[in-house]
Scaffold this active site. Structure first.
Site, PDB file in Angstrom:
ATOM      1  N   GLY A 268     -25.605  48.398  54.501  1.00 32.40           N
ATOM      2  CA  GLY A 268     -26.742  49.183  53.920  1.00 32.40           C
ATOM      3  C   GLY A 268     -27.478  49.960  55.152  1.00 32.40           C
ATOM      4  O   GLY A 268     -27.209  50.856  55.832  1.00 32.40           O
ATOM      5  N   CYS A 335     -56.211  50.180  52.393  1.00 33.04           N
ATOM      6  CA  CYS A 335     -57.143  49.142  52.466  1.00 33.04           C
ATOM      7  C   CYS A 335     -56.463  47.985  52.331  1.00 33.04           C
ATOM      8  O   CYS A 335     -56.456  47.408  51.151  1.00 33.04           O
ATOM      9  CB  CYS A 335     -58.266  49.508  51.373  1.00 33.04           C
ATOM     10  SG  CYS A 335     -59.261  50.924  51.975  1.00 33.04           S
TER      11      CYS A 335
HETATM   12  C1  LIG Z   1     -29.025  44.491  50.430  1.00 23.34           C
HETATM   13  C2  LIG Z   1     -27.548  44.142  50.220  1.00 23.34           C
HETATM   14  C3  LIG Z   1     -26.378  44.702  51.192  1.00 23.34           C
HETATM   15  C4  LIG Z   1     -26.977  45.429  52.310  1.00 23.34           C
HETATM   16  O1  LIG Z   1     -27.544  44.782  53.495  1.00 23.34           O
HETATM   17  P1  LIG Z   1     -27.959  45.579  54.754  1.00 23.34           P
HETATM   18  O2  LIG Z   1     -28.849  44.331  55.450  1.00 23.34           O
HETATM   19  O3  LIG Z   1     -28.761  46.507  54.511  1.00 23.34           O
HETATM   20  O4  LIG Z   1     -26.784  46.028  55.415  1.00 23.34           O
HETATM   21  C5  LIG Z   1     -25.359  44.116  51.109  1.00 23.34           C
HETATM   22  N1  LIG Z   1     -24.761  43.419  49.785  1.00 23.34           N
HETATM   23  C6  LIG Z   1     -25.888  43.116  49.145  1.00 23.34           C
HETATM   24  C7  LIG Z   1     -25.262  42.069  47.927  1.00 23.34           C
HETATM   25  C8  LIG Z   1     -27.203  43.329  49.272  1.00 23.34           C
HETATM   26  O5  LIG Z   1     -28.115  42.660  48.368  1.00 23.34           O
END
Ligand SMILES: *Cc1c(COP(=O)(O)O)cnc(C)c1O
Length: 408
Positions: A268, A335
């Site tokens: 991600g 706030c």
């Molecule tokens: C959030 C998540 C990812 C991605 O994580 P990053 O740190 O953004 O790369 C991958 N696999 C699962 C199952 C996740 O919950």
């Protein structure tokens, strides 16, 4: 490793702020595509499958550009599956990795035809009872390796709610055998900060070992954990190095397993963190007895990471690049305590100046909310040299669109 966003020119950022106003999320899709390709190429000669974790940033344009690169998706909710399908992804390119969702949501996902990844024994049993061998399934294993230091974003340690403990493997095997289930994948997602390849490979070894119990595997999914730089000089995942190590170990595993499996990941942050800037304007420069506060037209409602995770996000004054360097604390207008950065050296900030907050692509807009009845920002992308508005700024009507006035 240089922080990529430094080279992102501030003139294009200023142009975006002028054209679309602030606060605005800005994404440079060249950076996104480069990160995707860098990760993909790190595992050559293997053809890895990268399932982009869309919870980081789910604008349809980001999803489509990654789709054109060959990506799949990692979805954590039925709603995310629908966003993926709407963006044009085939169901078989989507992996659904839910945690603590209802069985009916899992059934819905089965009907949509996506890959199912189960992370607890109770759902595994229900799934086996309902589908037997008819619907292939992946199992999320918790190998109990601790990567990174933040308990909120490290999800592989012993008390984590994620995954089925590697120590409960015999219960998994019992259920799988009882219902004749078709296990086609093993999965682990250990956390967000993998720096040391040895830690990662320890987790991989546990999965390789577990794989001996499952003769029909088609893939291994090693989740994510690829770290990018938030501060200059920070240690990050050396993707070329870790790629070589993982590829070697995976090829060796396939040889002993007797068949070539697919290698999957779910990045991600690595894909979208650095492509994004949150552009905000300075409302107030406020001198107190000990601090100079820069108050901007945004806050924890738009970018929660600094407050929620104590995350460091680099901040630059793009309106005054040659101004004297001075010390500021940059705060929002909500706030609640909503400090974007304490004691930062910035080029002199004047009221009206536009600041760019870095690493805002991942978990920025997607975690935003309407607290204090503030509207969510617009989203803008730079694609093929042109700026495009890809989500309009919310309006006051968006604030009460779902509300039902009952009392006159
Ligand atoms: C959030 C998540 C990812 C991605 O994580 P990053 O740190 O953004 O790369 C991958 N696999 C699962 C199952 C996740 O919950």
């Amino acid at each position: 490793m240089p922080i990529q966003n430094i080279v992102m020119s501030s003139s294009i950022l200023l142009e975006a702020a002028n054209q679309f106003g602030t606060p605005t999320y800005f994404y440079d899709l060249n950076v996104t595509m480069n990160q995707y390709r860098k990760l993909y190429n790190a595992f050559k000669p293997l053809e890895v499958q990268l399932h982009y974790a869309l919870k980081a940033l789910n604008n349809i344009n980001i999803l489509r550009v990654l789709k054109s690169e060959g990506a799949g998706l990692d979805a954590v909710s039925i709603e995310e599956i629908h966003l993926g399908l709407r963006a044009g992804y085939a169901p078989e390119k989507i992996m659904y990795t839910p945690n603590c969702v209802s069985f009916s949501e899992i059934q819905e996902a089965v009907e949509l035809g996506v890959h199912i990844n189960l992370d607890n024994l109770s759902m595994l049993e229900k799934f086996g009872n309902e589908y037997g061998s008819r619907v292939p399934v992946c199992i999320r294993v918790n190998p109990h390796i601790m990567a990174g230091g933040n308990a909120n974003i490290s999800v592989g340690h012993i008390d984590s709610k994620f995954g089925i403990s590697i120590h409960q493997l015999r219960h998994v095997c019992r259920i799988v055998e009882n219902y004749g289930m078709n296990i086609i994948g093993l999965h682990m997602h250990t956390g967000s900060d993998i720096i040391d390849p040895d830690v990662f490979l320890r987790g991989a070894d546990l999965l390789y070992h577990a794989a001996e119990q499952f003769p029909d595997l088609k893939f291994m999914d090693f989740g994510s954990g690829f770290k990018v730089a938030y501060q200059e000089g920070e240690i990050v995942t050396d993707i070329e190095k870790i790629g070589v190590r993982i590829t070697e170990s995976f090829q060796e595993f396939c040889k002993s397993y007797g068949r070539d499996l697919e290698l999957w990941f779910e990045p991600g942050k690595y894909i979208v963190s650095e492509c994004g800037k949150l552009l905000v304007s300075t409302n107030v420069v406020k001198q107190t007895t000990s601090t100079v506060f820069v108050g901007v037209n945004s806050g924890q409602n738009h970018l929660l990471r600094p407050m929620f995770y104590n995350a460091y996000h680099k901040i630059d004054n793009i309106s005054n690049p040659n101004g004297d360097r001075k010390l500021y604390s940059i705060v929002g207008n909500i706030c609640e305590s909503d400090t974007f950065g304490y004691d930062r050296m910035l080029n002199e900030v004047r009221e009206g100046d536009v600041l760019a907050i870095s690493n805002a692509g991942a978990y920025g807009f997607s975690m935003s909310n309407q607290y204090n009845a503030r509207l969510r920002p617009a989203e803008v992308m730079l694609y093929n040299g042109e700026l495009h508005l890809i989500r309009r700024r919310e309006t006051i009507e968006d604030l009460y669109r779902t509300e039902i006035p009952v009392i006159e």
